[in-house]
Design a protein around this motif. Structure first.
Motif, mmCIF file in Angstrom:
data_model
loop_
_atom_site.group_PDB
_atom_site.id
_atom_site.type_symbol
_atom_site.label_atom_id
_atom_site.label_comp_id
_atom_site.label_asym_id
_atom_site.label_seq_id
_atom_site.Cartn_x
_atom_site.Cartn_y
_atom_site.Cartn_z
ATOM 1 N N SER A 55 0.839 -1.192 0.000
ATOM 2 C CA SER A 55 0.000 0.000 0.000
ATOM 3 C C SER A 55 0.883 1.253 0.000
ATOM 4 N N PRO A 56 0.314 2.434 -0.326
ATOM 5 C CA PRO A 56 1.109 3.671 -0.281
ATOM 6 C C PRO A 56 1.751 3.916 1.086
ATOM 7 N N LEU A 57 1.045 3.576 2.160
ATOM 8 C CA LEU A 57 1.621 3.756 3.488
ATOM 9 C C LEU A 57 2.801 2.815 3.708
ATOM 10 N N GLN A 58 2.671 1.569 3.268
ATOM 11 C CA GLN A 58 3.778 0.622 3.408
ATOM 12 C C GLN A 58 4.976 1.028 2.555
ATOM 13 N N ILE A 59 4.720 1.565 1.369
ATOM 14 C CA ILE A 59 5.811 2.038 0.514
ATOM 15 C C ILE A 59 6.551 3.193 1.192
ATOM 16 N N ALA A 60 5.780 4.081 1.820
ATOM 17 C CA ALA A 60 6.412 5.224 2.491
ATOM 18 C C ALA A 60 7.244 4.784 3.680
ATOM 19 N N LEU A 61 6.707 3.855 4.487
ATOM 20 C CA LEU A 61 7.391 3.458 5.716
ATOM 21 C C LEU A 61 8.552 2.494 5.462
ATOM 22 N N ARG A 62 8.401 1.609 4.482
ATOM 23 C CA ARG A 62 9.390 0.543 4.294
ATOM 24 C C ARG A 62 10.367 0.792 3.143
ATOM 25 N N ILE A 63 10.043 1.734 2.278
ATOM 26 C CA ILE A 63 10.922 1.986 1.134
ATOM 27 C C ILE A 63 11.438 3.425 1.143
ATOM 28 N N LYS A 64 10.521 4.384 1.145
ATOM 29 C CA LYS A 64 10.934 5.773 0.985
ATOM 30 C C LYS A 64 11.760 6.268 2.172
ATOM 31 N N ILE A 65 11.245 6.095 3.378
ATOM 32 C CA ILE A 65 11.962 6.618 4.551
ATOM 33 C C ILE A 65 13.328 5.959 4.726
ATOM 34 N N PRO A 66 13.456 4.618 4.630
ATOM 35 C CA PRO A 66 14.809 4.038 4.748
ATOM 36 C C PRO A 66 15.767 4.506 3.662
ATOM 37 N N MET A 67 15.265 4.757 2.444
ATOM 38 C CA MET A 67 16.155 5.140 1.361
ATOM 39 C C MET A 67 16.571 6.603 1.416
ATOM 40 N N VAL A 68 15.889 7.420 2.213
ATOM 41 C CA VAL A 68 16.310 8.822 2.381
ATOM 42 C C VAL A 68 16.911 9.033 3.768
ATOM 43 N N ALA A 69 17.378 7.953 4.389
ATOM 44 C CA ALA A 69 17.954 8.067 5.731
ATOM 45 C C ALA A 69 19.156 8.997 5.751
ATOM 46 N N SER A 70 19.967 8.971 4.682
ATOM 47 C CA SER A 70 21.141 9.851 4.639
ATOM 48 C C SER A 70 20.734 11.322 4.629
ATOM 49 N N SER A 71 19.655 11.647 3.940
ATOM 50 C CA SER A 71 19.155 13.029 3.935
ATOM 51 C C SER A 71 18.607 13.422 5.297
ATOM 52 N N LEU A 72 17.962 12.495 5.977
ATOM 53 C CA LEU A 72 17.472 12.775 7.320
ATOM 54 C C LEU A 72 18.628 13.034 8.276
ATOM 55 N N VAL A 73 19.709 12.278 8.119
ATOM 56 C CA VAL A 73 20.898 12.508 8.943
ATOM 57 C C VAL A 73 21.469 13.894 8.670
ATOM 58 N N LEU A 74 21.534 14.280 7.388
ATOM 59 C CA LEU A 74 22.075 15.586 7.024
ATOM 60 C C LEU A 74 21.230 16.718 7.586
ATOM 61 N N THR A 75 19.914 16.619 7.443
ATOM 62 C CA THR A 75 19.041 17.678 7.961
ATOM 63 C C THR A 75 19.081 17.734 9.488
ATOM 64 N N PHE A 76 19.193 16.574 10.135
ATOM 65 C CA PHE A 76 19.315 16.561 11.589
ATOM 66 C C PHE A 76 20.615 17.240 12.018
ATOM 67 N N PHE A 77 21.674 16.985 11.293
ATOM 68 C CA PHE A 77 22.976 17.587 11.570
ATOM 69 C C PHE A 77 22.894 19.109 11.468
ATOM 70 N N PHE A 78 22.300 19.616 10.401
ATOM 71 C CA PHE A 78 22.154 21.057 10.220
ATOM 72 C C PHE A 78 21.241 21.658 11.293
ATOM 73 N N SER A 79 20.197 20.941 11.658
ATOM 74 C CA SER A 79 19.251 21.456 12.648
ATOM 75 C C SER A 79 19.897 21.569 14.026
#
Length: 309
Positions: free
Chosen positions: A209-233
């Motif tokens: 489902s779209p929710l499963q795609i977001a939680l299991r695919i999209k968020i793990p694959m943008v983990a590096s961007s989340l780390v970068l934004t957390f670092f800047f924040s």
């Protein structure tokens, strides 16, 4: 062409990249490295006053060693400011990154219309200077001039004072979240757009489902961007200055030493003690560097463990 001429041209080609780097290196040394080095030098000095402090030789700058650093670490105002910034960061960072991730996932969905306009609307607050944004929200927080308080009064609802006590943290956090969410959203959204479409198609064929795609695919694959934004924040949170300084004339709840950088500014330009201010600035820089380096090490170690699996 002689061998000597060819050799000279070869050396010229090899040295060209270094020649292009000279302006950038000169600017870095002049406007970054030199001021930092001078601030560190000042942090190890102090002014010694003899007599009444009058006359040409009454005030002399002498070597202080680590005295300014020990005084700074024992300064209750600096430590209280650090605790206030810690509480401020506990509100700003998770809310801002959570909203940025949510908006990025929404914009990446096929069901969202007018994506360019929506993306621009979310990013637009980041383009507004921090002082202007703080002034804008500051007047919206004032009961006498805010349209929000007028509406609450007409509806008979309570009118909380957002510039006093505990709500002050929420008021300051709102300004930071409003201004920084758009930038973080763009970083995460760009990473989402880089994910191959075949990955989504395979997941849909498997019945995700779209929710499963977001939680299991999209968020793990943008983990590096989340780390970068957390670092800047984290860095931006530790260096908070514009918002409380701008709101200070509007309320008595914001002191001149509300944040560590405000304490540095007050000591340097209010009290005229640039040596103590330099030591405090050096401590803030070291703490920021230590937290950033430690977080990056933990993130890199986790990425290596996941890659090994």
């Amino acid at each position: 062409m002689t061998s000597t001429t060819a050799r000279r041209r070869s050396h010229g080609v090899k040295g060209a990249p270094y020649a292009f780097l000279v302006p950038a290196i000169a600017l870095f040394l002049l406007f970054f490295a030199l001021p930092i080095g001078y601030a560190v030098y000042l942090s190890f000095r102090k002014v010694e006053v003899s007599g009444l402090g009058l006359g040409a030789g009454a005030r002399d700058e002498v070597w202080a060693g680590f005295q300014n650093y020990t005084d700074a670490l024992g300064d209750s105002e600096l430590l209280d400011g650090a605790l206030r910034v810690l509480g401020y960061g506990c509100v700003v960072v998770p809310v801002m990154l959570g909203l940025a991730l949510l908006f990025a996932l929404m914009l990446d969905s096929d069901k969202v219309r007018f994506t360019p306009v929506t993306r621009l609307a979310i990013f637009l607050p980041y383009a507004i200077p921090g002082v202007v944004a703080a002034l804008l929200w500051g007047f919206l927080y004032l009961p006498d001039v805010s349209p929000f308080y007028f509406v609450l009064e007409k509806l008979g609802l309570p009118q909380p004072d957002l510039l006093d006590g505990g709500p002050l943290y929420l008021a300051l956090s709102n300004i930071a979240v409003w201004g920084g969410t758009g930038f973080n959203m763009i970083v995460i959204y760009t990473s989402l757009r880089a994910i191959p479409a075949e990955v989504y198609e395979a997941a849909k064929l498997d019945g995700a489902s779209p929710l499963q795609i977001a939680l299991r695919i999209k968020i793990p694959m943008v983990a590096s961007s989340l780390v970068l934004t957390f670092f800047f924040s984290i860095i931006a949170t530790l260096q908070v200055f514009n918002e409380p300084t701008t709101l200070k004339p509007l309320t008595n709840s914001v002191s001149t030493t509300w944040s560590p950088l405000m304490k540095v500014y007050q000591d340097a330009f209010g009290k005229g003690d640039i040596h103590a201010a330099a030591a405090q600035a050096a401590i803030i820089a070291l703490v920021t560097l230590a937290l950033s380096f430690g977080f990056l090490r933990v993130a890199n170690r986790r990425n290596k463990q996941e890659a090994a699996r």
